[in-house]
Motif scaffolding. Structure first.
Motif, PDB file in Angstrom:
ATOM      1  N   TYR A 105      -4.163   1.522  -6.216  1.00 14.23           N
ATOM      2  CA  TYR A 105      -3.156   0.770  -5.506  1.00 14.23           C
ATOM      3  C   TYR A 105      -2.956  -0.259  -6.250  1.00 14.23           C
ATOM      4  O   TYR A 105      -3.517  -0.812  -7.012  1.00 14.23           O
ATOM      5  CB  TYR A 105      -3.620   0.443  -4.013  1.00 14.23           C
ATOM      6  N   CYS A 133      -9.173  -0.919  -0.519  1.00 13.44           N
ATOM      7  CA  CYS A 133      -8.026  -0.098   0.380  1.00 13.44           C
ATOM      8  C   CYS A 133      -8.298   0.968   1.045  1.00 13.44           C
ATOM      9  O   CYS A 133      -7.982   2.064   0.956  1.00 13.44           O
ATOM     10  CB  CYS A 133      -6.848   0.057  -0.605  1.00 13.44           C
ATOM     11  N   SER A 173      -3.164  -0.671 -11.966  1.00  9.04           N
ATOM     12  CA  SER A 173      -2.500  -1.555 -10.867  1.00  9.04           C
ATOM     13  C   SER A 173      -1.413  -2.247 -11.570  1.00  9.04           C
ATOM     14  O   SER A 173      -0.139  -2.419 -11.317  1.00  9.04           O
ATOM     15  CB  SER A 173      -3.493  -2.615 -10.274  1.00  9.04           C
ATOM     16  N   THR A 226      -7.566   7.470  -5.802  1.00 14.04           N
ATOM     17  CA  THR A 226      -6.235   6.871  -5.651  1.00 14.04           C
ATOM     18  C   THR A 226      -6.131   5.361  -6.002  1.00 14.04           C
ATOM     19  O   THR A 226      -7.049   4.705  -5.447  1.00 14.04           O
ATOM     20  CB  THR A 226      -5.571   7.059  -4.117  1.00 14.04           C
ATOM     21  N   TRP A 256      -4.751  -3.212   2.830  1.00 11.84           N
ATOM     22  CA  TRP A 256      -4.155  -3.300   1.380  1.00 11.84           C
ATOM     23  C   TRP A 256      -4.278  -4.745   1.396  1.00 11.84           C
ATOM     24  O   TRP A 256      -3.502  -5.527   1.891  1.00 11.84           O
ATOM     25  CB  TRP A 256      -3.045  -2.617   1.127  1.00 11.84           C
ATOM     26  N   SER A 280       1.451   4.247  -4.810  1.00  7.66           N
ATOM     27  CA  SER A 280       0.097   4.397  -5.213  1.00  7.66           C
ATOM     28  C   SER A 280       0.140   5.611  -6.443  1.00  7.66           C
ATOM     29  O   SER A 280       1.130   6.002  -6.678  1.00  7.66           O
ATOM     30  CB  SER A 280      -1.014   5.247  -4.146  1.00  7.66           C
ATOM     31  N   HIS A 309       4.251   8.088  -4.341  1.00  5.47           N
ATOM     32  CA  HIS A 309       3.312   8.380  -5.386  1.00  5.47           C
ATOM     33  C   HIS A 309       3.891   8.125  -6.787  1.00  5.47           C
ATOM     34  O   HIS A 309       5.093   8.566  -7.026  1.00  5.47           O
ATOM     35  CB  HIS A 309       2.445   9.484  -5.434  1.00  5.47           C
ATOM     36  N   ARG A 313       0.722  -1.150  -0.026  1.00  2.88           N
ATOM     37  CA  ARG A 313      -0.068  -0.145   0.104  1.00  2.88           C
ATOM     38  C   ARG A 313       0.901   1.357   0.006  1.00  2.88           C
ATOM     39  O   ARG A 313       0.422   2.481  -0.107  1.00  2.88           O
ATOM     40  CB  ARG A 313      -0.728   0.038   1.220  1.00  2.88           C
TER      41      ARG A 313
END
Length: 308
Positions: free
Chosen positions: A53, A150, A282, A51, A170, A43, A240, A40
């Motif tokens: 993940y 998440c 993802s 957001t 997560w 992101s 990020h 987690r």
């Protein structure tokens, strides 16, 4: 620190080349391993409050003896050498899963912002998905649906009225099963909008090839060690991920095309269709981490993710 191999997923495919599982089972086991390492703490922020993940629910589906467990074991042999990747038991209860998530209690620091990231990242690794899931276990199915998104905080009230809270949820999932077992274990309401819409099912009908005597050459042993070292390096990524303008242009075109030409027309796939963007992001994060530590997703990453 430089990587041992130029691309982790390509290296994993090379490591497992002389084995019986089909290509897709090997490839998606490798993808899940990278996702397990990212957790987690990595992101993508998209817009004001959206957001993404890198967690994925991946289920390998095929008849018995098609190599599901073998493909997963190749990934497990690497993952188990990295202490920061937390795994659940193969068969467990919802209460035990919640306790396991609370016990992870991981803390990482974003090197850019200096913010402390507290998260309860866990990968569920089950060679027999129906054993893990149980028979029509609606409570566990509902929890898996909620964990997929998440949440920053997830609450659960036990039978004794005790309230359990998990911070920084997560959950990543890699499992194997047969078509018949899916039908036996999942209630009909989970098809479509429920758990199945969050799962990427990887279907193969037969093993990839016959390997009488698997090798264990010095080169293969070294490659496995290199993959362990690189996955541990991937597990240290925090923050990020950004993306290039080429990435954004491809994403926009992909979205328009997905609306104009949906891959499925059946209404049962509406839930899955609505989550394809999340799957794409993802996978793009996984593809980016597979090749580099730069945390910038480029055109090559989203093209590879879309192909997957």
């Amino acid at each position: 620190m430089s990587r041992k191999v130029s691309d982790w997923l390509d290296g994993f495919m090379q490591l497992t080349e002389n084995s019986e599982p089909p290509i897709l089972f090997r490839k998606w086991s490798g993808i899940s391993a990278i996702a397990a390492a990212l957790q987690r703490k990595v992101s993508v922020e998209f817009g004001l409050s959206l957001t993404f993940y890198p967690n994925l629910y991946i289920v390998l589906v095929g008849p018995s003896a098609t190599g599901k467990g073998t493909a997963m074991q190749y990934a497990a042999d690497i993952i188990n050498q990295i202490p920061s990747i937390r795994l659940s038991a193969q068969a467990t209860s919802l209460q035990a899963l919640i306790r396991r998530m609370k016990e992870t209690d991981l803390t990482d620091i974003d090197p850019v912002t200096g913010h402390v990231l507290c998260h309860s990242s866990m990968t569920i690794f089950s060679t027999e998905f129906t054993v893990f899931l149980g028979y029509h276990n609606r409570e566990l199915i509902a929890a898996l649906c909620e964990w997929y998104d998440c949440q920053a905080k997830w609450s659960y009230e036990t039978i004794s009225r005790k309230r359990e809270e998990v911070h920084g949820v997560w959950v990543n999932l890699l499992a194997g099963t047969t078509p018949d077992a899916i039908q036996a274990s999942l209630p009909i309401e989970s098809i479509g909008a429920g758990l199945t819409s969050r799962i990427i099912f990887i279907n193969e009908q037969k093993r990839g090839k016959l390997v009488i005597i698997p090798t264990k050459s010095p080169e293969e042993v070294q490659l496995q060690q290199d993959l362990v070292a690189d996955l541990e390096q991937i597990s240290m990524l925090v923050g990020h991920m950004g993306f290039t303008s080429d990435f954004a242009e491809f994403y926009a075109e992909w979205c328009y095309n997905a609306v104009a030409n949906p891959p499925f027309q059946d209404r049962k796939f509406d839930g899955y269709m609505g989550r394809r963007r999340k799957h794409l992001f993802s996978l793009s994060m996984v593809c980016c981490a597979s090749r580099s530590d730069d945390m910038i997703m480029g055109l090559e990453d989203i093209e590879r993710a879309a192909t997957l």
